[in-house]
Design a protein around this motif. Sequence first.
Motif, PDB file in Angstrom:
ATOM      1  N   PRO A 151       0.801  -1.232   0.000  1.00 59.06           N
ATOM      2  CA  PRO A 151       0.000   0.000   0.000  1.00 59.06           C
ATOM      3  C   PRO A 151       0.834   1.283   0.000  1.00 59.06           C
ATOM      4  O   PRO A 151       0.290   2.360  -0.230  1.00 59.06           O
ATOM      5  CB  PRO A 151      -0.826  -0.119   1.294  1.00 59.06           C
ATOM      6  N   GLN A 152       2.134   1.178   0.260  1.00 60.40           N
ATOM      7  CA  GLN A 152       3.011   2.359   0.267  1.00 60.40           C
ATOM      8  C   GLN A 152       3.776   2.522  -1.051  1.00 60.40           C
ATOM      9  O   GLN A 152       4.679   3.342  -1.138  1.00 60.40           O
ATOM     10  CB  GLN A 152       4.007   2.255   1.422  1.00 60.40           C
TER      11      GLN A 152
ATOM     12  N   ALA B 282       3.629   2.919  -8.056  1.00 64.86           N
ATOM     13  CA  ALA B 282       2.525   2.190  -8.684  1.00 64.86           C
ATOM     14  C   ALA B 282       1.264   3.052  -8.732  1.00 64.86           C
ATOM     15  O   ALA B 282       0.508   2.999  -9.707  1.00 64.86           O
ATOM     16  CB  ALA B 282       2.254   0.886  -7.929  1.00 64.86           C
ATOM     17  N   TYR B 283       1.034   3.854  -7.681  1.00 62.48           N
ATOM     18  CA  TYR B 283      -0.114   4.766  -7.716  1.00 62.48           C
ATOM     19  C   TYR B 283       0.036   5.769  -8.856  1.00 62.48           C
ATOM     20  O   TYR B 283      -0.918   6.047  -9.596  1.00 62.48           O
ATOM     21  CB  TYR B 283      -0.245   5.528  -6.393  1.00 62.48           C
ATOM     22  N   ALA B 284       1.238   6.325  -9.016  1.00 62.91           N
ATOM     23  CA  ALA B 284       1.461   7.298 -10.085  1.00 62.91           C
ATOM     24  C   ALA B 284       1.347   6.645 -11.460  1.00 62.91           C
ATOM     25  O   ALA B 284       0.799   7.239 -12.394  1.00 62.91           O
ATOM     26  CB  ALA B 284       2.830   7.952  -9.915  1.00 62.91           C
ATOM     27  N   ASN B 285       1.832   5.409 -11.579  1.00 64.30           N
ATOM     28  CA  ASN B 285       1.710   4.703 -12.851  1.00 64.30           C
ATOM     29  C   ASN B 285       0.250   4.411 -13.179  1.00 64.30           C
ATOM     30  O   ASN B 285      -0.182   4.552 -14.319  1.00 64.30           O
ATOM     31  CB  ASN B 285       2.506   3.400 -12.806  1.00 64.30           C
TER      32      ASN B 285
ATOM     33  N   TYR C   6      -2.561  10.318  -7.934  1.00 63.73           N
ATOM     34  CA  TYR C   6      -1.416  11.218  -7.745  1.00 63.73           C
ATOM     35  C   TYR C   6      -1.387  11.761  -6.320  1.00 63.73           C
ATOM     36  O   TYR C   6      -0.312  11.857  -5.701  1.00 63.73           O
ATOM     37  CB  TYR C   6      -1.477  12.376  -8.740  1.00 63.73           C
ATOM     38  N   ASN C   7      -2.549  12.115  -5.800  1.00 65.56           N
ATOM     39  CA  ASN C   7      -2.614  12.613  -4.418  1.00 65.56           C
ATOM     40  C   ASN C   7      -2.102  11.566  -3.435  1.00 65.56           C
ATOM     41  O   ASN C   7      -1.372  11.875  -2.481  1.00 65.56           O
ATOM     42  CB  ASN C   7      -4.049  12.994  -4.062  1.00 65.56           C
ATOM     43  N   ARG C   8      -2.492  10.311  -3.668  1.00 62.16           N
ATOM     44  CA  ARG C   8      -2.048   9.228  -2.781  1.00 62.16           C
ATOM     45  C   ARG C   8      -0.539   9.037  -2.887  1.00 62.16           C
ATOM     46  O   ARG C   8       0.142   8.870  -1.865  1.00 62.16           O
ATOM     47  CB  ARG C   8      -2.778   7.932  -3.151  1.00 62.16           C
TER      48      ARG C   8
END
Length: 283
Positions: free
Chosen positions: A98-99, A103-106, A124-126
């Motif tokens: 989860p950190q 991967a969030y940005a991708n 992106y915010n995450r």
Amino acid sequence: MNLTSGNTHAARRGISAAALLACAVALAACQTSSGPAAQIAAIDTAQGSAENIASLTSVIERSPNDAQAYNVRGSAFGRAGRYEDALKDFDTAVRLNPQYYQAYANRALIWRYVGDDAKAVADYNRALQINPSYDAAYIGRGNLYRLSGRTQEAFSDFQRAIQLDTTDPRAYHNRGLLYQAQGQQNFALEDFSTAISLAPDAAEPYNGRGVSYLALGDEDNAFADFNTAIKLDEDSAEGWANQALVYERRGDKARARKSFQQAVKLDPNYGPAVAGLNRTKGG
């Protein structure tokens, strides 16, 4: 809105250029952007070939709990245009870790491509919540803001990436577009030049810088930049249309029309090229 406030140029006064060519240059400037395909290309260096994806799948089969493996394969799926598969892999990557801010940005890039900007911004915010110094997320979110008209928020994101000493040319290129739209052409020239120094083989910053040169009346440098953009990317409708604008300014309607025709051939829906072709009929 004063885009120079709070940045490294704060001590300098913004310089307003003469109006861009009323018929087309302003539109051309607005088209100098990182489109979805370019955003996908920025995900990762992994290639989207079937062979590469098969190799990455083998890695995952051997290590099914490896979040990084899913992130890399998701990037490959993105480059291959397999967006549903990419989303599934990025979902798995962040579930396993989860950190995992990359991967969030991708995943945000894929959401951008499929048209879900709200989910892209959320990702992106995450990513930035996990790592406030992740320049790629500021650049990606800033481009979303720029394209949706949230200019000050976009500027702040590009500015933050630059303050983090990013070497990603998109931060400078996109900030240059904002300066350009505000008529602050000298600041725009600086940013486009920096983007070119970081990515000398990319056509987009040459097109952007050429538009600002043209707005300042520097026709020769503008023409040189547009010609360089075409050499770097012969399939750029924007480059051909920009070249045509200089021919048109010089009164050479025959050459202008030829370049506009090439631009329309490459992109029949590119407004500045269509308008230019109509203007130069009979040239």
